[in-house]
Design a protein around this motif. Structure first.
Motif, PDB file in Angstrom:
ATOM      1  N   THR A  18      -5.181   6.523  -5.986  1.00  0.00           N
ATOM      2  CA  THR A  18      -5.083   5.157  -6.518  1.00  0.00           C
ATOM      3  C   THR A  18      -5.112   4.143  -5.380  1.00  0.00           C
ATOM      4  O   THR A  18      -5.767   3.108  -5.473  1.00  0.00           O
ATOM      5  N   LYS A  19      -4.413   4.459  -4.286  1.00  0.00           N
ATOM      6  CA  LYS A  19      -4.455   3.572  -3.120  1.00  0.00           C
ATOM      7  C   LYS A  19      -5.898   3.412  -2.657  1.00  0.00           C
ATOM      8  O   LYS A  19      -6.352   2.294  -2.374  1.00  0.00           O
ATOM      9  N   ASP A  20      -6.622   4.517  -2.568  1.00  0.00           N
ATOM     10  CA  ASP A  20      -8.020   4.454  -2.138  1.00  0.00           C
ATOM     11  C   ASP A  20      -8.859   3.609  -3.092  1.00  0.00           C
ATOM     12  O   ASP A  20      -9.727   2.848  -2.665  1.00  0.00           O
ATOM     13  N   GLU A  72      -2.316   8.768  -3.499  1.00  0.00           N
ATOM     14  CA  GLU A  72      -3.293   8.364  -2.485  1.00  0.00           C
ATOM     15  C   GLU A  72      -4.623   7.954  -3.105  1.00  0.00           C
ATOM     16  O   GLU A  72      -5.263   7.014  -2.661  1.00  0.00           O
ATOM     17  N   LEU A 104       0.835  -1.214   0.000  1.00  0.00           N
ATOM     18  CA  LEU A 104       0.000   0.000   0.000  1.00  0.00           C
ATOM     19  C   LEU A 104       0.868   1.261   0.000  1.00  0.00           C
ATOM     20  O   LEU A 104       0.528   2.246  -0.658  1.00  0.00           O
ATOM     21  N   SER A 105       2.003   1.233   0.697  1.00  0.00           N
ATOM     22  CA  SER A 105       2.909   2.385   0.695  1.00  0.00           C
ATOM     23  C   SER A 105       3.506   2.622  -0.692  1.00  0.00           C
ATOM     24  O   SER A 105       3.635   3.771  -1.133  1.00  0.00           O
ATOM     25  N   ILE A 162       2.124   1.834  -3.536  1.00  0.00           N
ATOM     26  CA  ILE A 162       1.058   2.377  -4.393  1.00  0.00           C
ATOM     27  C   ILE A 162       0.940   3.876  -4.176  1.00  0.00           C
ATOM     28  O   ILE A 162       0.845   4.643  -5.141  1.00  0.00           O
ATOM     29  N   VAL A 163       0.970   4.322  -2.928  1.00  0.00           N
ATOM     30  CA  VAL A 163       0.891   5.762  -2.643  1.00  0.00           C
ATOM     31  C   VAL A 163       2.084   6.482  -3.251  1.00  0.00           C
ATOM     32  O   VAL A 163       1.938   7.517  -3.907  1.00  0.00           O
TER      33      VAL A 163
END
Length: 155
Positions: free
Chosen positions: A86-88, A84, A75-76, A78-79
């Motif tokens: 895209t992570k969401d 953020e 997840l980190s 991806i951010v």
């Protein structure tokens, strides 16, 4: 509470299931992890002195650490690379996928009525859906309660 902690704690729950239902796979995991520095790190840690003599608990801690770190790392990344938003979006899709799993597996669990949890006051005939099944042990752990899964004899 973050993604790393949640995945870490859930890994312990699924490890107990794997240990019980597939002991050969579980033993293979012990053989694999005993050759790692992570195994020795857990065994030597004062924080885990109470489990150092139980290879099953040491394996579960090693596995949970890896799974928790992977969730957080992914997840980190991806951010970092995609932002953020895209992570969401990834998290939203993941939630949608789990809703599907809940719907499908929840039907199966509800139809069997196999599981009950002693700290909930539910009796053996109470069928739980998959989401409820997953949330009860996490709630118990987060509230410092002891819980157990009781299987009906027909299994």
């Amino acid at each position: 509470m973050n993604s790393e902690v949640a995945v870490h704690e859930y890994t312990h729950l699924w490890d107990r299931y794997t240990m019980k239902t597939n002991p050969e796979l579980w033993e293979k995991g012990k053989e694999v992890f005993k050759r790692t520095s992570l195994w020795n790190e857990v065994k030597a840690s004062p924080d885990y002195a109470d489990i150092a003599d139980d290879d099953n608990l040491v394996l579960s801690e090693c596995h949970a650490r890896i799974c928790g770190k992977m969730a957080n790392t992914i997840l980190s990344k991806i951010v970092e690379h995609d932002g953020e938003l895209t992570k969401d979006t990834v998290i939203d899709w993941d939630k949608e996928a789990w809703e599907y799993i809940n719907k499908e597996l929840g039907r199966k669990i509800a139809n069997t009525g196999v599981y009950s949890f002693s700290d909930t006051g539910l009796n053996d005939d109470y069928a739980v859906d998959f989401k409820h099944f997953l949330s009860m042990p996490m709630k118990a752990l987060m509230n410092g309660k002891d819980f157990s899964v009781k299987e009906k004899e027909e299994l």
